[in-house]
Design an enzyme around this catalytic site. Structure first.
Site, PDB file in Angstrom:
ATOM      1  N   GLY A  25      55.226  47.150   9.324  1.00 43.48           N
ATOM      2  CA  GLY A  25      55.939  46.802  10.394  1.00 43.48           C
ATOM      3  C   GLY A  25      55.047  45.551  10.754  1.00 43.48           C
ATOM      4  O   GLY A  25      54.773  44.856  10.041  1.00 43.48           O
ATOM      5  N   VAL A  26      55.170  45.235  11.964  1.00 41.44           N
ATOM      6  CA  VAL A  26      54.739  43.865  12.515  1.00 41.44           C
ATOM      7  C   VAL A  26      53.251  43.719  12.249  1.00 41.44           C
ATOM      8  O   VAL A  26      52.832  42.808  11.580  1.00 41.44           O
ATOM      9  CB  VAL A  26      54.853  43.978  13.927  1.00 41.44           C
ATOM     10  CG1 VAL A  26      54.022  42.611  14.580  1.00 41.44           C
ATOM     11  CG2 VAL A  26      56.578  43.833  14.458  1.00 41.44           C
ATOM     12  N   SER A  27      52.329  44.875  12.415  1.00 41.47           N
ATOM     13  CA  SER A  27      50.993  44.770  12.387  1.00 41.47           C
ATOM     14  C   SER A  27      50.438  45.458  11.361  1.00 41.47           C
ATOM     15  O   SER A  27      49.042  45.450  11.196  1.00 41.47           O
ATOM     16  CB  SER A  27      50.410  44.716  13.686  1.00 41.47           C
ATOM     17  OG  SER A  27      50.777  46.267  14.269  1.00 41.47           O
ATOM     18  N   VAL A  30      52.185  50.699   5.661  1.00 48.67           N
ATOM     19  CA  VAL A  30      51.839  52.259   5.513  1.00 48.67           C
ATOM     20  C   VAL A  30      52.002  52.490   4.097  1.00 48.67           C
ATOM     21  O   VAL A  30      52.706  52.169   3.301  1.00 48.67           O
ATOM     22  CB  VAL A  30      53.025  53.242   6.234  1.00 48.67           C
ATOM     23  CG1 VAL A  30      52.744  54.538   6.242  1.00 48.67           C
ATOM     24  CG2 VAL A  30      53.042  52.633   7.702  1.00 48.67           C
ATOM     25  N   ASP A 139      58.871  52.072  22.291  1.00 47.15           N
ATOM     26  CA  ASP A 139      59.470  51.440  21.036  1.00 47.15           C
ATOM     27  C   ASP A 139      60.253  52.506  20.398  1.00 47.15           C
ATOM     28  O   ASP A 139      60.184  52.654  19.129  1.00 47.15           O
ATOM     29  CB  ASP A 139      58.111  51.015  20.245  1.00 47.15           C
ATOM     30  CG  ASP A 139      58.723  49.981  19.352  1.00 47.15           C
ATOM     31  OD1 ASP A 139      59.786  49.265  19.421  1.00 47.15           O
ATOM     32  OD2 ASP A 139      57.925  49.603  18.262  1.00 47.15           O
TER      33      ASP A 139
HETATM   34  N1  LIG Z   1      53.638  59.035   8.359  1.00 44.92           N
HETATM   35  C1  LIG Z   1      54.628  58.171   7.615  1.00 44.92           C
HETATM   36  N2  LIG Z   1      55.333  58.805   6.641  1.00 44.92           N
HETATM   37  C2  LIG Z   1      56.180  58.182   5.934  1.00 44.92           C
HETATM   38  N3  LIG Z   1      56.580  56.798   6.382  1.00 44.92           N
HETATM   39  C3  LIG Z   1      55.929  56.301   7.229  1.00 44.92           C
HETATM   40  C4  LIG Z   1      55.019  57.082   8.331  1.00 44.92           C
HETATM   41  N4  LIG Z   1      54.594  56.211   9.221  1.00 44.92           N
HETATM   42  C5  LIG Z   1      55.278  55.073   8.961  1.00 44.92           C
HETATM   43  N5  LIG Z   1      56.032  55.096   7.980  1.00 44.92           N
HETATM   44  C6  LIG Z   1      57.060  53.913   7.378  1.00 44.92           C
HETATM   45  O1  LIG Z   1      56.340  52.762   7.650  1.00 44.92           O
HETATM   46  C7  LIG Z   1      57.304  51.860   8.550  1.00 44.92           C
HETATM   47  C8  LIG Z   1      56.329  51.083   9.455  1.00 44.92           C
HETATM   48  O2  LIG Z   1      55.313  51.893  10.312  1.00 44.92           O
HETATM   49  P1  LIG Z   1      54.953  51.532  11.845  1.00 44.92           P
HETATM   50  O3  LIG Z   1      56.441  51.309  12.473  1.00 44.92           O
HETATM   51  O4  LIG Z   1      54.117  52.623  12.147  1.00 44.92           O
HETATM   52  O5  LIG Z   1      54.476  50.196  11.770  1.00 44.92           O
HETATM   53  P2  LIG Z   1      54.335  49.207  12.862  1.00 44.92           P
HETATM   54  O6  LIG Z   1      53.735  47.871  12.206  1.00 44.92           O
HETATM   55  O7  LIG Z   1      53.934  49.775  14.094  1.00 44.92           O
HETATM   56  O8  LIG Z   1      55.906  48.719  12.930  1.00 44.92           O
HETATM   57  P3  LIG Z   1      56.695  48.411  14.338  1.00 44.92           P
HETATM   58  O9  LIG Z   1      55.625  47.703  15.064  1.00 44.92           O
HETATM   59  O10 LIG Z   1      57.717  47.344  13.727  1.00 44.92           O
HETATM   60  O11 LIG Z   1      57.304  49.494  14.653  1.00 44.92           O
HETATM   61  C9  LIG Z   1      57.971  52.926   9.400  1.00 44.92           C
HETATM   62  O12 LIG Z   1      59.219  52.225   9.703  1.00 44.92           O
HETATM   63  C10 LIG Z   1      58.366  54.030   8.431  1.00 44.92           C
HETATM   64  O13 LIG Z   1      59.376  53.787   7.510  1.00 44.92           O
END
Ligand SMILES: Nc1ncnc2c1ncn2[C@@H]1O[C@H](COP(=O)(O)OP(=O)(O)OP(=O)(O)O)[C@@H](O)[C@H]1O
Length: 685
Positions: A25-27, A30, A139
């Site tokens: 994701g942005v920051s 996973v 979000d």
């Molecule tokens: N518990 C999990 N199990 C499997 N895949 C996951 C899990 N958590 C996150 N992901 C995958 O990782 C991606 C990015 O995670 P996440 O959205 O939490 O990051 P982020 O940086 O907060 O992203 P954003 O701010 O763009 O929403 C998710 O879209 C999903 O596809």
């Protein structure tokens, strides 16, 4: 009865074995991982704290919030801790991945209605719970809806969540600009009176459209345009004609969520009673339908990233343009309050896309022309907006008009708008070093306990995912896949790149093939033409020493050999002698030299034909022609095929020269823009 012992998840990086990347994701990135002491597969979200502008207290509060949440449809953290400059959040592993990933890999046109209603009902239950406990998620989008292997649905990512009942700093934080523009409610954009949990209902409506179409409305537009369209257009929705495959109740449900006035939107609780959700099935239905036959998540993610990387690589120049546009957007918004003129001159740099608008946008414009549901707009604004949303914007004037529209639409901005925006969008700059998104070090350095160990074990079947990619047990996958700029819409691949997009079914008139060819040819031409028509533009002023040359500037005078005294032309070989070192100057003059060569080859052939003709028709110049023709005819005539190949080689060399030239130009432009951005930030401070 005795309670089963709570599982305790270790808060030390060495207790986890990181497998493959499953999302980013942005920051954060996973990973699928093994919790060694518990022998359980988990997901670990690794946040680079240096990249998060939030203070540690803020993050601590977020994670504490996460650990207190307890609902089957909300993804909670097992525990979290810091490792080096990263924060590790250990969560249950959701083997199906996000709805966004599932759509991007297998359902690019979106899901069927029963799937949508099943997924959305689960998400809505999560929202009912969160809202009842005083949380705004902020979000909600397909990328944050995760599905487990049994079809269970969980709403994830509290990266931007806010507490409705908090006061003080926390409350004020709701007056900042947080979220992803495509899913963002108008009142969140407007920043007039703050917002409440109804902002989640708007995002929920947008997510419903995303699941129905495979992409969110306006997702192909740059953020500034998304802001404008959300604020000024009639709300997007399911079209009665275009979206025939969907039921009336679905259309109604979306429409009720997407009321521009938040007061007119239902609460999550009321929405859950909507008849649309009567058709929802049990979550096992999801396992049987959309999850059936899917490749394992890690592999799916890897394929998507590879596809993205290939497309992005091929579109390096387009990336540059996007980047420029994004930087301009941030600059534009942030500079709004203090230097409009400067902003306007900078707006001239915004690259527009010549996109054919999709039916969604046209529909929005049509409704707007009909005068429905337009918030805070004068007739003037309406006509301007109609122009910008329904007709491809091609001119500087339209960009300026966008800015003008934005000025009237955004009544006020937070005190630190730039900061707020840089928090929201991933800004990639040239020359990013160790902190660039590619440098996502997740080295499990000595870890220190940071936050919480969840009080309750999640119902995770430890062994069931063991088989998945079990051979791929590699150490921490540093930069396994090059990370690219995140797209505005949150999509893995921008719509205009999607190879599966087809022209012509209303909603999906994506210009992918058109764009590809336009990009390699029309793009640079567009830039040059613009400069030619406006030589005093700020772009020129910013350009510095870039020499404006290239095939589109060539005239017959330029092509004349006498014009190029600095290179030597060998009449015997028809070739040019020049240094082969590939320096900047060479790349700049190369196109001219190649054209001269081509021109001279043609002239030479013409002269030979002329001499032959004269030899045949007159004996008057016998001696002279004999010498001349003999001399010239010693050079073997190239065959037609050779000529064709020769000209292709010339064209290719010329294109390379042009591309290199364009790249240099964009680089220097970017550097200057960065300086300007810094200067305006400094000014502001
Ligand atoms: N518990 C999990 N199990 C499997 N895949 C996951 C899990 N958590 C996150 N992901 C995958 O990782 C991606 C990015 O995670 P996440 O959205 O939490 O990051 P982020 O940086 O907060 O992203 P954003 O701010 O763009 O929403 C998710 O879209 C999903 O596809």
């Amino acid at each position: 009865m005795e309670r089963p012992l709570e599982k305790r998840y270790p808060v030390n990086a060495k207790d986890y074995k990181i497998y493959e990347e499953v999302g980013d994701g942005v920051s954060a990135t996973v990973y699928r991982a093994l919790c060694i002491p518990l022998d359980e597969i988990v997901a670990i979200k690794v946040l680079d704290l240096e990249k998060c502008n939030n203070d540690l207290d803020g993050i601590r509060r977020e994670v504490q919030t996460l650990s207190l949440i307890d609902h089957p449809n909300v993804l909670r953290a097992h525990c979290s801790f810091t490792a080096g400059h990263n924060l590790w959040v250990v969560m249950p592993y959701m083997a199906g991945g996000s709805c966004l990933h599932i759509m991007k890999s297998d359902y690019p046109e979106g899901f069927e209605e029963p799937v949508i209603s099943t997924v959305l009902r689960e998400v809505l239950k999560a929202l009912v719970y969160l809202h009842a406990h005083g949380h705004i998620h902020r979000d909600v989008k397909a990328g944050n809806i995760l599905i487990d292997s049994d079809g269970a649905v969980k709403l994830a990512d509290f990266g931007v969540s806010a507490c409705m009942f908090d006061t003080g700093d926390r409350q004020r934080s709701r007056n900042t600009f947080v979220g992803t523009p495509c899913w963002m409610a108008p009142e969140v954009m407007q920043q007039l009176h703050g917002y409440d949990f109804k902002a989640d209902i708007w995002s929920f409506g947008i997510t419903a459209l995303e699941l129905a179409h495979g992409h969110a409305p306006f997702s192909k537009y740059p953020p500034m345009k998304v802001l404008l369209m959300t604020l000024q257009n009639a709300p997007p929705g399911l079209d009665y004609e275009r979206d025939k495959r969907f039921s009336k109740s679905f259309k109604e449900m979306v429409a009720t969520c997407l009321a521009k006035d938040p007061k007119k939107r239902p609460t999550s609780e009321k929405l859950l009673k909507h008849r649309f959700f009567k058709n929802a099935r049990s979550y096992n239905y999801l396992a049987r339908t959309i999850l059936d036959g899917l490749t394992p998540l890690g592999e799916r993610f890897r394929l998507l990233k590879t596809k993205e990387a290939d497309l992005v690589q091929n579109k390096a120049l387009y990336e540059d343009m996007e980047q420029l546009s994004q930087q301009e957007y941030i600059r534009g918004i942030s500079a709004w309050n203090f230097n409009l003129e400067d902003l306007k001159s900078q707006a001239a740099l915004i690259q527009d896309y010549n996109d054919t608008p999709n039916a969604e946008d046209q529909e929005g414009s049509r409704k707007q022309r009909d005068g429905h549901d337009v918030v805070g707009l004068s007739a003037d604004n309406i006509s301007q907006e109609t122009a910008c949303s329904s007709i491809p914007a091609t001119s500087q004037e339209e960009v300026l008009s966008d800015l003008h529209d934005l000025e009237s639409s955004l009544a006020s901005f937070p005190i630190k708008p730039l900061q707020a925006l840089t928090d929201c969008f991933d800004i990639v700059e040239y020359g990013e070093g160790a902190n660039s998104p590619n440098q996502k070090g997740v080295t499990p350095l000595e870890s220190e306990q940071f936050i919480t160990n969840s009080s309750r074990a999640m119902h995770q079947d430890a062994g069931r995912y063991e088989g998945e990619n079990s051979q791929q047990r590699n150490p921490l996958p540093h930069q396994v896949i090059p990370r690219h700029r995140k797209f505005w819409s949150g999509s893995l691949i921008p719509d205009s790149f999607s190879p599966r997009k087809v022209q012509g079914n209303g909603d999906r008139d994506f210009p992918q093939p058109k764009f590809q060819s336009e990009h390699s040819h029309s793009g640079p031409l567009f830039y040059r033409q613009r400069r030619e028509t406006n030589t005093t533009s700020s772009e020129d002023a910013l350009e510095g020493p870039v020499v404006r040359r290239g095939r589109f500037k060539m005239t017959s005078v330029d092509l004349s050999p006498k014009g190029s005294t600095s290179c030597s032309f060998n009449p015997a070989t028809g070739g040019l002698t020049y240094s082969t070192s590939l320096n900047k100057t060479a790349s700049l003059v190369l196109p001219s030299l190649q054209s001269i060569l081509q021109q001279n080859t043609m002239q030479r052939e013409e002269i030979i034909r002329l001499i032959k003709y004269l030899e045949q028709t007159s004996g008057k110049f016998g001696d002279l022609t004999e010498v001349g023709s003999n001399d010239l005819l010693q050079i073997p005539q190239p065959s037609a095929r050779e000529k064709e190949l020769q000209s292709q080689v010339l064209q290719l060399q010329q294109s390379i020269g042009n591309l290199f030239e364009e790249l240099q130009r964009q680089k220097s432009k970017n550097m200057l823009l960065k300086k300007l951005l810094n200067a305006s930030t400094d000014n502001k401070e």
